[in-house]
Design an enzyme around this catalytic site. Structure first.
Site, short mmCIF file in Angstrom:
data_model
loop_
_atom_site.label_atom_id
_atom_site.label_comp_id
_atom_site.label_asym_id
_atom_site.label_seq_id
_atom_site.Cartn_x
_atom_site.Cartn_y
_atom_site.Cartn_z
N ASP A 262 0.83 -1.22 0.00
CA ASP A 262 0.00 0.00 0.00
C ASP A 262 0.86 1.26 0.00
O ASP A 262 2.05 1.24 -0.33
CB ASP A 262 -0.96 -0.05 1.20
CG ASP A 262 -2.30 0.59 0.91
OD1 ASP A 262 -2.36 1.83 0.86
OD2 ASP A 262 -3.29 -0.13 0.70
N ASP A 263 0.27 2.35 0.38
CA ASP A 263 0.86 3.69 0.38
C ASP A 263 2.20 3.72 1.13
O ASP A 263 2.39 3.00 2.11
CB ASP A 263 -0.15 4.60 1.10
CG ASP A 263 0.09 6.06 0.83
OD1 ASP A 263 1.11 6.39 0.23
OD2 ASP A 263 -0.77 6.87 1.25
N ARG B 90 -6.53 16.09 3.12
CA ARG B 90 -5.49 15.09 3.40
C ARG B 90 -4.13 15.57 2.88
O ARG B 90 -3.38 14.81 2.26
CB ARG B 90 -5.85 13.73 2.79
CG ARG B 90 -5.23 12.57 3.56
CD ARG B 90 -5.33 11.26 2.81
NE ARG B 90 -4.88 10.15 3.64
CZ ARG B 90 -4.29 9.08 3.17
NH1 ARG B 90 -4.08 8.92 1.88
NH2 ARG B 90 -3.92 8.11 3.98
N LYS C 146 -3.77 -1.14 -6.89
CA LYS C 146 -4.86 -0.52 -6.12
C LYS C 146 -4.81 0.96 -6.48
O LYS C 146 -3.85 1.65 -6.15
CB LYS C 146 -4.64 -0.73 -4.63
CG LYS C 146 -5.65 -0.06 -3.72
CD LYS C 146 -5.36 -0.40 -2.25
CE LYS C 146 -6.30 0.27 -1.28
NZ LYS C 146 -5.94 -0.04 0.12
N TRP C 147 -5.82 1.46 -7.16
CA TRP C 147 -5.86 2.85 -7.67
C TRP C 147 -6.72 3.67 -6.73
O TRP C 147 -7.93 3.50 -6.69
CB TRP C 147 -6.44 2.83 -9.09
CG TRP C 147 -6.52 4.14 -9.81
CD1 TRP C 147 -6.82 5.36 -9.30
CD2 TRP C 147 -6.30 4.34 -11.21
NE1 TRP C 147 -6.81 6.31 -10.30
CE2 TRP C 147 -6.49 5.70 -11.48
CE3 TRP C 147 -5.96 3.50 -12.27
CZ2 TRP C 147 -6.37 6.24 -12.77
CZ3 TRP C 147 -5.85 4.03 -13.55
CH2 TRP C 147 -6.04 5.38 -13.79
N ASP C 148 -6.06 4.55 -5.98
CA ASP C 148 -6.74 5.29 -4.91
C ASP C 148 -7.04 6.73 -5.35
O ASP C 148 -6.46 7.22 -6.34
CB ASP C 148 -5.82 5.29 -3.68
CG ASP C 148 -6.59 5.38 -2.37
OD1 ASP C 148 -7.77 5.75 -2.40
OD2 ASP C 148 -5.99 5.08 -1.32
N ASN D 81 -7.97 10.15 -2.92
CA ASN D 81 -8.31 10.48 -1.54
C ASN D 81 -8.80 11.88 -1.28
O ASN D 81 -8.68 12.37 -0.15
CB ASN D 81 -7.11 10.20 -0.64
CG ASN D 81 -7.02 8.71 -0.31
OD1 ASN D 81 -7.90 8.17 0.33
ND2 ASN D 81 -5.97 8.05 -0.78
N ASP E 169 -12.99 1.94 4.24
CA ASP E 169 -11.82 1.77 5.10
C ASP E 169 -12.21 1.13 6.42
O ASP E 169 -11.36 0.75 7.22
CB ASP E 169 -11.16 3.13 5.37
CG ASP E 169 -10.33 3.58 4.18
OD1 ASP E 169 -10.08 2.75 3.28
OD2 ASP E 169 -9.93 4.76 4.14
C1 DGJ Z 1 -7.27 5.18 1.48
C2 DGJ Z 1 -7.58 3.75 1.22
O1 DGJ Z 1 -8.96 3.53 1.33
C3 DGJ Z 1 -6.80 2.87 2.19
O2 DGJ Z 1 -7.14 1.53 2.01
C4 DGJ Z 1 -5.34 3.10 1.97
O3 DGJ Z 1 -4.95 2.65 0.72
C5 DGJ Z 1 -5.02 4.58 2.14
N1 DGJ Z 1 -5.86 5.40 1.31
C6 DGJ Z 1 -3.58 4.85 1.81
O4 DGJ Z 1 -3.27 6.17 1.86
#
Ligand code: DGJ
Length: 728
Positions: free
Chosen positions: A349-350, A429, A463-465, A467, A535
């Site tokens: 992940d991140d 964020r 995993k394409w996020d 935020n 989340d």
């Molecule tokens: C938000 C995602 O929903 C989480 O699962 C995770 O990937 C974080 N971002 C990482 O910054």
């Protein structure tokens, strides 16, 4: 006194007008699926009316349908009383539009899909509106979108541009809306629609969902039921701001208009260009919301999500395990443990990137997609190799549309972000959005993904996020006159990047994520294999979140992860078995540090994962039936049945302790009443006494199970059972 001439003229008038009425009323356009008919009629004024939507009508009965008086696609200027689907200011400043029927055509795209196009034209201006319908026969789903174009002297301005309008004429209308917030997505609430306007919408710009989801159930006459009643399900395939209006008019008709949110988004349309709206997807069933969901699921598996016929892999994600705090050693350990437990993929992940500004928290580094060599001295390739040595695949997290101001990318391209000049940067964020209306930015975002995948061969999953949401909606790319286009051009820019990625990387699996479930819609899903719905991994909350989600989206694509207790978001402690049993009802994964597990829990997890593989085919490809709702029952239950009805799996959970035991029977659905089924409990907890034991290995007919059901007691809060049924 009538003169002969007058009589002749009157007769002539009657005959021509009757001939005209007859000719016009002859035009009946039917969009049909296996069980539904959507009927349009053209009336004497050449107006297109939506005249019927419901169970299939016989051909010979179609002529009996009255056209009705509600425009199929109402326009501002001629339909004043109610909301307009289309509002245009023409090149000469005229604010009215009057659409009349021009023609229609149908074509078969496959044995299952038929496309209908109805062409409407303005009575005066050279403006054309095409209503398009794709009817998915077996799945009973209709996809509708609109195309607007013109050849006026200058640009026209579109102020409203809906994908569709549906109308109903019933006594009562009950609307189930889906709403939530971060970590509490997809809650449901039913309201009775009263006279006037009810609007559900979202203005978040780069994602559809967040506080409201672009989905609804509409139950006609009575409150929605799972297995009975006339219910329509609708959802908009769009990853940006959207709007759905439900208007009960002065004659008790209901008008449902769905589309991109027109709020602050007027669009200047040049001559000879086509404005294409996103698709609105809908289905009707006279057998309740359960059938509506199954229609959407089978449609999605064939048409709505990427490679819906492929088994989804289990994975372990390090987000809740480490957050930003990891190094090569830690990850190598997790990879080994994930493989040892039986997972098929490790997802990093991140936090793996950033040189000048390392991504050690969410304040810096976003946008700088070079490996952080301090954390990962041997790069991503090393981790890909470690994974493959352990016989699992490797996946990576990206948030390619975003940037921290504290990044090399922002230093180089401050004009690539969405912000209003002369206003302070508005961070969410700690980050900003890259302006995807700009083709240069599109190219950059594509190259981030392309470079990550080409530099590190073997990455099997992304995993394409995404935020944050749009605020300060200014674009350095759009002109002063087209600033309001940003909301629409961004999403279309995003789709063009997703499409390019998909075209080049056909075998890479992709998870759609947006700060939890911000992008769960069928606009993006054709490019994605699965999605992250929230989340919040608390199993109890997940029961509700997943319950709501599966009204429209299939469980095969719904990633559900076992995490630690107390849960990081809710602080709730639940048994490991309960957490597994909830995650196993969708696409199983894990989000924890295996090193922190007891040997006993690890052993339990190993077995549970193997148990999941035994039922994965049924869960991912079976038909879903809801048995007991968590909204109305202390014991909740759902089940999946394979198409050939030879296998089924039942999931049941007790949400609260019941002192004298909860004995609520599970009346099964969807089985073959003639078949005999043997019951086996899956994912047993060796420590606890199972009240199911007397039924273990017993065989019952489908008929009995669908009438008398399965009966066993559950006592404790978070008791759960998974029961597999196998036909002999
Ligand atoms: C938000 C995602 O929903 C989480 O699962 C995770 O990937 C974080 N971002 C990482 O910054």
């Amino acid at each position: 006194m009538f003169t002969f001439k007058r009589i002749l003229l009157f007769a002539l008038f009657l005959s021509t007008s009757f001939a005209f009425i007859h000719a016009a009323e002859d035009i009946t356009i039917v969009v049909s699926t296996a069980d539904n008919s959507l009927v349009f009629k053209v009336d004497k004024d050449k107006k297109l009316r939506q005249s019927y939507y419901g169970n299939t009508l016989k051909n010979e009965d179609l002529k009996e349908i009255q056209s009705g008086t509600i425009d199929a696609y109402p326009t501002f200027g001629t339909s004043y009383l109610n909301e307009a689907a289309l509002r245009v200011v023409h090149a000469d400043g005229n604010t009215s539009t009057e659409l009349v029927y021009d023609s229609y055509s149908t074509r078969k795209i496959s044995d299952d899909v038929e496309q209908t196009e109805i062409v409407l034209k303005d009575a005066y201006f050279p403006l054309v509106v095409k209503l398009n319908f794709k009817a998915f026969l077996k799945e009973n789903v209709i996809e509708q979108w609109t195309e607007i174009s013109h050849t006026e002297k200058k640009a026209v301005t579109l102020y409203n541009f809906a994908s569709s309008q549906l109308t109903f004429n019933q006594q009562n209308y009950y609307l189930t809306q889906f709403y939530g917030n971060w970590a509490e997505e997809m809650k449901m609430e039913e309201v009775k629609l009263t006279r006037g306007l009810k609007v559900i919408d979202s203005k978040l710009g780069v994602r559809a969902t967040g506080y409201a989801h672009p989905c609804f159930l509409l139950s006609l006459n009575d409150k929605v039921q799972e297995d009975a009643g006339n219910v329509i399900g609708g959802t908009l395939a769009w990853s940006g701001s959207w709007n759905m209006t439900f208007e009960v008019d002065q004659l008790e008709n209901l008008h449902v208009i769905s589309g991109i949110n027109p709020y602050a988004s007027q669009y200047s349309l040049k001559p000879k260009t086509v404005f294409k709206t996103p698709s609105f997807l809908y289905t009707f069933s006279s057998k309740g919301s359960g059938a509506v969901s199954r229609n959407f699921h089978s449609w999605a598996k064939q048409y709505g999500i990427y490679r819906g016929d492929r088994t989804r892999t289990t994975l372990l994600n390090n987000w809740e395990a480490t957050y930003f705090n990891f190094n090569e050693n830690v990850l190598t350990g997790i990879i080994k443990d994930a493989a040892d437990m039986g997972f098929e993929l490790f997802l990093l992940d991140d936090g793996w990137f950033g040189e000048k500004y390392p991504r050690d928290d969410d304040k810096a580094g976003l946008g700088d997609w070079m490996v952080n060599r301090k954390k990962l001295p041997n790069g991503l390739g090393y981790l890909v190799n470690e994974s493959s040595k352990n016989k699992i695949k490797f996946g990576i997290w990206l948030e390619p549309e975003m940037v921290n101001p504290k990044s090399e990318l922002y230093e180089k391209h401050p004009d690539w972000v969405i912000t209003q000049p002369n206003r302070p940067l508005d961070l969410v964020r700690n980050q900003l959005i890259l302006d995807l209306s700009n083709p240069k930015v599109q190219e950059h975002v594509y190259s981030v993904i392309d470079k990550t995948l080409t530099d590190n061969p073997g990455i099997a999953y992304i995993k394409w996020d995404c935020n944050r949401i749009i605020t300060n909606s200014g674009s350095f790319y759009e002109s002063p006159e087209t600033q309001s286009h940003l909301w629409i051009d961004y999403v279309n820019g995003l789709y063009s990047v997703m499409k390019r990625v998909r075209e080049k990387y056909k075998d890479v699996s992709m998870m759609l994520c947006s700060g939890g479930g911000g992008r769960i819609e069928y606009g993006s899903l054709p490019y994605f294999d699965e999605f992250w719905i929230s989340d919040n991994t608390d199993a109890l909350d997940r029961i509700y979140i997943q319950w709501g989600t599966t009204y429209f989206f299939p469980a095969m694509a719904l990633a559900s992860h076992v995490s630690v207790t107390p849960n990081h978001i809710t602080g709730r402690t639940t048994p490991l078995k309960f957490r597994f049993d909830v995650a196993m009802s969708a696409k199983l994964g894990m989000d924890l540090q295996p090193k922190d597990m007891s040997a006993e829990d690890k052993e339990f997890s190993k077995k549970a994962i193997q148990e999941y593989y035994k039922i994965r085919g049924v869960v991912q490809f079976g038909d879903m039936y809801r048995l007991l709702s968590p909204y109305t029952s202390t014991r909740t239950a759902l089940m999946y049945v394979t198409e050939n009805k030879k296998e089924a799996v039942v999931f049941s959970y007790l949400l609260k302790k019941t002192i004298s035991g909860n004995t609520q029977p599970l009346i099964l659905k969807g089985l073959d009443s003639e078949k005999m089924y043997t019951l086996t409990e899956i994912d047993k907890d060796p420590k606890s006494y199972s009240w199911f034991s007397p039924l273990e290995g017993k065989t019952f007919s489908g008929e009995f199970l669908m009438k008398y059901g399965i009966r066993f007691t559950l006592y404790n809060e978070y008791d759960s059972k998974i029961i597999k049924l196998t036909a002999n």
